[in-house]
Design a protein around this motif. Structure first.
Motif, PDB file in Angstrom:
ATOM      1  N   MET A   1       0.854  -1.314   0.042  1.00 59.55           N
ATOM      2  CA  MET A   1       0.162  -0.061  -0.137  1.00 59.55           C
ATOM      3  C   MET A   1       0.857   1.254   0.052  1.00 59.55           C
ATOM      4  O   MET A   1       1.676   1.104   1.142  1.00 59.55           O
ATOM      5  N   THR A   2       0.500   2.218  -0.929  1.00 58.10           N
ATOM      6  CA  THR A   2       1.332   3.312  -1.087  1.00 58.10           C
ATOM      7  C   THR A   2       0.757   4.378  -0.212  1.00 58.10           C
ATOM      8  O   THR A   2      -0.258   4.504  -0.303  1.00 58.10           O
ATOM      9  N   GLN A   3       1.504   5.464   0.374  1.00 53.31           N
ATOM     10  CA  GLN A   3       1.063   6.441   1.019  1.00 53.31           C
ATOM     11  C   GLN A   3       0.536   7.647   0.055  1.00 53.31           C
ATOM     12  O   GLN A   3       1.195   7.778  -0.958  1.00 53.31           O
ATOM     13  N   PRO A   4      -0.579   8.301   0.299  1.00 53.19           N
ATOM     14  CA  PRO A   4      -1.024   9.176  -0.708  1.00 53.19           C
ATOM     15  C   PRO A   4       0.028  10.374  -0.634  1.00 53.19           C
ATOM     16  O   PRO A   4       0.547  10.882   0.654  1.00 53.19           O
ATOM     17  N   SER A   5       0.190  11.238  -1.723  1.00 54.95           N
ATOM     18  CA  SER A   5       1.061  12.362  -1.549  1.00 54.95           C
ATOM     19  C   SER A   5       0.437  13.437  -0.844  1.00 54.95           C
ATOM     20  O   SER A   5      -0.697  13.574  -0.963  1.00 54.95           O
ATOM     21  N   ILE A   6       1.399  14.573  -0.765  1.00 54.93           N
ATOM     22  CA  ILE A   6       0.813  15.697   0.134  1.00 54.93           C
ATOM     23  C   ILE A   6      -0.267  16.286  -0.946  1.00 54.93           C
ATOM     24  O   ILE A   6      -1.418  16.696  -0.613  1.00 54.93           O
ATOM     25  N   GLU A   7       0.012  16.241  -2.202  1.00 51.82           N
ATOM     26  CA  GLU A   7      -0.809  17.006  -3.161  1.00 51.82           C
ATOM     27  C   GLU A   7      -2.162  16.064  -3.263  1.00 51.82           C
ATOM     28  O   GLU A   7      -3.284  16.754  -3.026  1.00 51.82           O
ATOM     29  N   GLN A   8      -2.207  15.004  -3.305  1.00 47.18           N
ATOM     30  CA  GLN A   8      -3.062  14.290  -3.242  1.00 47.18           C
ATOM     31  C   GLN A   8      -4.330  14.547  -1.945  1.00 47.18           C
ATOM     32  O   GLN A   8      -5.309  14.536  -1.973  1.00 47.18           O
ATOM     33  N   LEU A   9      -3.516  14.673  -0.732  1.00 42.30           N
ATOM     34  CA  LEU A   9      -4.323  14.915   0.442  1.00 42.30           C
ATOM     35  C   LEU A   9      -5.164  16.291   0.268  1.00 42.30           C
ATOM     36  O   LEU A   9      -5.884  16.581   0.832  1.00 42.30           O
ATOM     37  N   GLN A  10      -4.146  17.251  -0.101  1.00 46.48           N
ATOM     38  CA  GLN A  10      -4.391  18.699  -0.255  1.00 46.48           C
ATOM     39  C   GLN A  10      -5.797  18.616  -1.224  1.00 46.48           C
ATOM     40  O   GLN A  10      -6.700  19.422  -0.871  1.00 46.48           O
ATOM     41  N   ALA A  11      -5.700  17.819  -2.234  1.00 46.24           N
ATOM     42  CA  ALA A  11      -6.706  17.891  -3.185  1.00 46.24           C
ATOM     43  C   ALA A  11      -8.023  17.265  -2.725  1.00 46.24           C
ATOM     44  O   ALA A  11      -9.202  17.579  -2.662  1.00 46.24           O
ATOM     45  N   LEU A  12      -7.702  16.206  -1.775  1.00 45.00           N
ATOM     46  CA  LEU A  12      -8.957  15.563  -1.103  1.00 45.00           C
ATOM     47  C   LEU A  12      -9.486  16.340  -0.147  1.00 45.00           C
ATOM     48  O   LEU A  12     -11.073  16.403  -0.059  1.00 45.00           O
ATOM     49  N   GLU A  13      -8.764  17.180   0.446  1.00 41.81           N
ATOM     50  CA  GLU A  13      -9.354  18.026   1.506  1.00 41.81           C
ATOM     51  C   GLU A  13     -10.088  19.228   1.041  1.00 41.81           C
ATOM     52  O   GLU A  13     -11.379  19.453   1.464  1.00 41.81           O
ATOM     53  N   ALA A  14      -9.744  19.812  -0.280  1.00 47.08           N
ATOM     54  CA  ALA A  14     -10.462  20.474  -0.722  1.00 47.08           C
ATOM     55  C   ALA A  14     -11.944  20.150  -1.292  1.00 47.08           C
ATOM     56  O   ALA A  14     -12.987  20.599  -1.184  1.00 47.08           O
ATOM     57  N   GLU A  15     -11.887  18.769  -1.736  1.00 44.14           N
ATOM     58  CA  GLU A  15     -12.967  18.075  -2.308  1.00 44.14           C
ATOM     59  C   GLU A  15     -13.721  17.823  -1.079  1.00 44.14           C
ATOM     60  O   GLU A  15     -15.077  17.895  -1.206  1.00 44.14           O
ATOM     61  N   ILE A  16     -13.424  17.288   0.043  1.00 49.72           N
ATOM     62  CA  ILE A  16     -14.375  17.145   1.288  1.00 49.72           C
ATOM     63  C   ILE A  16     -14.924  18.166   1.563  1.00 49.72           C
ATOM     64  O   ILE A  16     -16.262  18.333   2.158  1.00 49.72           O
ATOM     65  N   GLU A  17     -14.205  19.399   1.827  1.00 48.29           N
ATOM     66  CA  GLU A  17     -14.800  20.718   2.119  1.00 48.29           C
ATOM     67  C   GLU A  17     -16.026  21.112   1.330  1.00 48.29           C
ATOM     68  O   GLU A  17     -17.015  21.677   1.725  1.00 48.29           O
ATOM     69  N   GLN A  18     -15.578  21.089  -0.051  1.00 47.92           N
ATOM     70  CA  GLN A  18     -16.550  21.622  -0.922  1.00 47.92           C
ATOM     71  C   GLN A  18     -17.904  20.449  -0.811  1.00 47.92           C
ATOM     72  O   GLN A  18     -19.115  21.061  -0.854  1.00 47.92           O
ATOM     73  N   THR A  19     -17.713  19.330  -0.713  1.00 41.31           N
ATOM     74  CA  THR A  19     -18.587  18.448  -0.538  1.00 41.31           C
ATOM     75  C   THR A  19     -19.489  18.580   0.551  1.00 41.31           C
ATOM     76  O   THR A  19     -20.833  18.503   0.738  1.00 41.31           O
ATOM     77  N   LEU A  20     -18.733  18.895   1.768  1.00 39.59           N
ATOM     78  CA  LEU A  20     -19.568  19.160   3.090  1.00 39.59           C
ATOM     79  C   LEU A  20     -20.391  20.500   2.844  1.00 39.59           C
ATOM     80  O   LEU A  20     -21.669  20.219   3.251  1.00 39.59           O
ATOM     81  N   TYR A  21     -20.038  21.313   2.347  1.00 42.29           N
ATOM     82  CA  TYR A  21     -20.970  22.616   1.935  1.00 42.29           C
ATOM     83  C   TYR A  21     -22.084  22.218   1.079  1.00 42.29           C
ATOM     84  O   TYR A  21     -23.283  22.564   1.261  1.00 42.29           O
ATOM     85  N   THR A  22     -21.744  21.461   0.004  1.00 42.32           N
ATOM     86  CA  THR A  22     -23.089  20.955  -0.757  1.00 42.32           C
ATOM     87  C   THR A  22     -24.002  20.091   0.001  1.00 42.32           C
ATOM     88  O   THR A  22     -25.059  20.275  -0.202  1.00 42.32           O
ATOM     89  N   LEU A  23     -23.310  19.320   0.949  1.00 43.35           N
ATOM     90  CA  LEU A  23     -24.261  18.438   1.703  1.00 43.35           C
ATOM     91  C   LEU A  23     -25.056  19.220   2.427  1.00 43.35           C
ATOM     92  O   LEU A  23     -26.189  18.582   2.745  1.00 43.35           O
ATOM     93  N   ILE A  24     -24.445  20.214   3.013  1.00 40.72           N
ATOM     94  CA  ILE A  24     -25.371  21.001   4.173  1.00 40.72           C
ATOM     95  C   ILE A  24     -26.497  21.801   3.275  1.00 40.72           C
ATOM     96  O   ILE A  24     -27.550  21.595   3.852  1.00 40.72           O
ATOM     97  N   ASP A  25     -26.190  22.262   1.911  1.00 37.01           N
ATOM     98  CA  ASP A  25     -27.224  22.721   1.164  1.00 37.01           C
ATOM     99  C   ASP A  25     -28.175  21.993   1.060  1.00 37.01           C
ATOM    100  O   ASP A  25     -29.499  21.925   1.191  1.00 37.01           O
TER     101      ASP A  25
END
Length: 115
Positions: A1-25
Motif C-alpha cells: 500500500m502506497t501512502q498518498p502524496s501531499i498533493e493528493q491529500l490537499q486535493a482530497l481536503e478541498a474536495e471534502i470541504e466542498q462536498t460538505l458545503y454541498t451536503l449542508i445545502d
C-alpha cells in the motif's frame, strides 16, 4: 500500500470541504437521494486515496490529516463503533449525520434554521 502524496491529500481536503458545503445545502433542501449520491462519490474518492478500505475501515491515523479529512475519518470510526440494532448495515445516512453534527458551521448556522 502506497501512502498518498501531499498533493493528493490537499486535493482530497478541498474536495471534502466542498462536498460538505454541498451536503449542508442539500440537507436544508431535504434532497436526501442527492445527498447519498454525493456522499457515496466522496467516500469512493477517500477510498481511492487509500485512507479507507471497501468496508469503510480507516487505514491511517486521522490525527495527522487536515481538519475536514480528520473529521470525516473520525465520523466513520464513530459510526462503525455505534451499536446497531439487529446488525443493520452501516448506511451513508448514519455516517453523514455524525459528520454534519461534528461540523461547527453546520451546528451553529444551519441546524437552528431547520427548526
Amino acid at each position: 500500500m502506497t501512502q498518498p502524496s501531499i498533493e493528493q491529500l490537499q486535493a482530497l481536503e478541498a474536495e471534502i470541504e466542498q462536498t460538505l458545503y454541498t451536503l449542508i445545502d442539500l440537507e436544508l433542501e431535504e434532497n436526501f437521494p442527492e445527498m447519498n449520491t454525493r456522499f457515496a462519490q466522496l467516500l469512493a474518492k477517500v477510498q481511492a486515496t487509500q485512507l479507507i478500505d471497501y468496508k469503510l475501515d480507516v487505514l491511517v491515523d486521522s490525527q495527522g490529516l487536515a481538519t475536514e479529512t480528520c473529521t470525516l475519518l473520525q465520523s466513520l470510526i464513530e459510526a462503525k463503533a455505534r451499536p446497531q440494532k439487529r446488525q443493520r448495515l452501516l448506511t451513508h445516512r448514519m455516517i453523514l449525520k455524525i459528520w454534519l453534527r461534528k461540523n461547527q458551521r453546520f451546528m451553529t448556522e444551519f441546524l437552528p434554521q431547520m427548526f
